[in-house]
Design a protein around this motif. Structure first.
Motif, PDB file in Angstrom:
ATOM      1  N   ARG A 112       0.862  -1.319   0.092  1.00 24.68           N
ATOM      2  CA  ARG A 112       0.115  -0.049   0.139  1.00 24.68           C
ATOM      3  C   ARG A 112       0.926   1.219  -0.017  1.00 24.68           C
ATOM      4  N   LEU A 113       2.180   1.367   0.522  1.00 24.09           N
ATOM      5  CA  LEU A 113       2.793   2.344   0.613  1.00 24.09           C
ATOM      6  C   LEU A 113       3.604   2.755  -0.566  1.00 24.09           C
ATOM      7  N   GLY A 114       4.027   4.099  -0.705  1.00 26.83           N
ATOM      8  CA  GLY A 114       4.482   4.428  -1.917  1.00 26.83           C
ATOM      9  C   GLY A 114       5.601   5.586  -1.594  1.00 26.83           C
ATOM     10  N   GLY A 115       6.543   5.742  -2.547  1.00 23.06           N
ATOM     11  CA  GLY A 115       7.558   6.701  -2.422  1.00 23.06           C
ATOM     12  C   GLY A 115       8.743   6.533  -1.553  1.00 23.06           C
ATOM     13  N   ASN A 116       8.979   7.238  -0.799  1.00 16.96           N
ATOM     14  CA  ASN A 116      10.119   7.312   0.289  1.00 16.96           C
ATOM     15  C   ASN A 116       9.702   6.437   1.526  1.00 16.96           C
ATOM     16  N   LYS A 117       8.507   6.128   1.924  1.00 18.43           N
ATOM     17  CA  LYS A 117       8.068   5.305   3.064  1.00 18.43           C
ATOM     18  C   LYS A 117       8.177   4.094   2.633  1.00 18.43           C
ATOM     19  N   TRP A 118       7.717   3.656   1.025  1.00 21.20           N
ATOM     20  CA  TRP A 118       7.815   2.389   0.818  1.00 21.20           C
ATOM     21  C   TRP A 118       9.351   1.927   0.623  1.00 21.20           C
ATOM     22  N   ARG A 119      10.076   2.874   0.190  1.00 20.86           N
ATOM     23  CA  ARG A 119      11.477   2.574   0.265  1.00 20.86           C
ATOM     24  C   ARG A 119      12.384   2.328   1.593  1.00 20.86           C
ATOM     25  N   ARG A 120      11.931   3.101   2.628  1.00 19.17           N
ATOM     26  CA  ARG A 120      12.526   2.853   3.916  1.00 19.17           C
ATOM     27  C   ARG A 120      12.182   1.507   4.418  1.00 19.17           C
ATOM     28  N   LEU A 121      10.713   1.170   4.204  1.00 20.09           N
ATOM     29  CA  LEU A 121      10.232   0.067   4.836  1.00 20.09           C
ATOM     30  C   LEU A 121      10.949  -1.202   4.118  1.00 20.09           C
ATOM     31  N   ARG A 122      11.019  -1.061   2.663  1.00 20.62           N
ATOM     32  CA  ARG A 122      11.841  -2.023   2.023  1.00 20.62           C
ATOM     33  C   ARG A 122      13.039  -2.487   2.367  1.00 20.62           C
ATOM     34  N   THR A 126      14.100  -6.347   3.805  1.00 20.42           N
ATOM     35  CA  THR A 126      14.913  -6.846   2.937  1.00 20.42           C
ATOM     36  C   THR A 126      15.909  -8.037   3.467  1.00 20.42           C
ATOM     37  N   PRO A 127      16.509  -7.643   4.739  1.00 17.47           N
ATOM     38  CA  PRO A 127      17.314  -8.571   5.464  1.00 17.47           C
ATOM     39  C   PRO A 127      16.690  -9.689   5.968  1.00 17.47           C
ATOM     40  N   THR A 128      15.167  -9.573   6.025  1.00 18.07           N
ATOM     41  CA  THR A 128      14.398 -10.625   6.312  1.00 18.07           C
ATOM     42  C   THR A 128      14.322 -11.900   5.414  1.00 18.07           C
ATOM     43  N   PHE A 129      14.777 -11.739   4.193  1.00 20.57           N
ATOM     44  CA  PHE A 129      14.422 -12.538   2.959  1.00 20.57           C
ATOM     45  C   PHE A 129      15.586 -12.993   2.187  1.00 20.57           C
ATOM     46  N   THR A 130      16.589 -13.306   3.161  1.00 19.49           N
ATOM     47  CA  THR A 130      18.068 -13.683   2.736  1.00 19.49           C
ATOM     48  C   THR A 130      17.528 -14.963   2.350  1.00 19.49           C
TER      49      THR A 130
END
Length: 229
Positions: A112-122, A126-130
């Motif tokens: 649902r998020l977009g922009g910088n908020k999406w990027r920060r959450l991603r 990301t380290p969770t899905f190594t």
């Protein structure tokens, strides 16, 4: 009066069709006021299945236009174009177009998020899905799958009909609870477990949810104007 209504309806349909026509994009003829999502709106099929139908109708094209009520949407068909959008030019296309009330904890997620908020959450997730952690998750998923097989043995031996939607939901709940929360809730053997009851409440379709979906499809700003969460 009937003539006036018919003329007005025709004008609306023409106006809708002209959006993609002006851009030279092949499109599916919309059905007022639903656009191309009538069947999913009335419950004849699911939204993903309806979008898949549109995708199949555009086979041979690189892309095609559809309508979510009065809002145009673009269906991408060509694999190379999909790859460009999802990788090379993703920053341009990553906005979902959905309004999100971030004060509600279950709404502020990647879909649902977009922009910088999406990027920060991603970046945080990301380290969770190594690859190593995904392998650990897979074993948990496999264990839940074996549990499903055991649960199905009894009704299968009696030739009993099983509600697959409920069974799949319980399986998914077990997987999510184990992988994300580290909790064994055993919903497959205990359908009334507290975790599963909350899942039902969250995904239960009602008039309010349907109304929110319609307003979101027509114009997300309506949710703000009407103060609907």
């Amino acid at each position: 009066m009937a003539f006036y209504a018919e003329s007005w309806l025709t004008e609306v349909l023409v106006a809708l069709s002209l959006y993609w026509q002006r851009k030279g994009v092949p499109y599916l003829e919309p059905r007022f006021p639903f656009g191309n999502v009538y069947n999913s709106f009335v419950g004849k099929t699911s939204r993903p299945m309806e979008l898949n139908e549109a995708y199949l109708q555009f086979k041979g094209q690189r892309f095609g236009g559809i309508y979510f009520f009065n809002r145009p949407g673009l269906v991408i068909v060509d694999p190379d174009l999909i790859r460009t959008i999802l990788v090379k030019d993703f920053w341009t296309f990553q906005h979902t177009g959905m309004k999100t009330n971030e004060n509600e904890p279950l709404n502020g997620h990647l879909f649902r998020l977009g922009g910088n908020k999406w990027r920060r959450l991603r970046v945080k997730l990301t380290p969770t899905f190594t690859s190593g952690k995904m392998k650990m998750m897979f074993q948990t998923l496999a264990d839940c799958g074996r549990e499903m097989g055991e649960v199905l043995e009894e009704p299968a031996s009696r030739g009993q009909v099983v509600e697959m939607r409920e069974l799949s939901a319980r399986f998914t709940t077990d997987v999510i609870a184990s992988v994300a929360f580290g909790v064994e809730v055993n919903c497959q053997r205990n359908p009334e477990a507290a975790f599963r009851q909350w899942g039902r409440r969250f995904f239960q379709q009602n008039f309010r949810n349907t109304l929110n979906s319609v307003l979101m499809a027509i114009n997300p700003k309506l949710l703000t104007l009407l103060r609907i969460s």
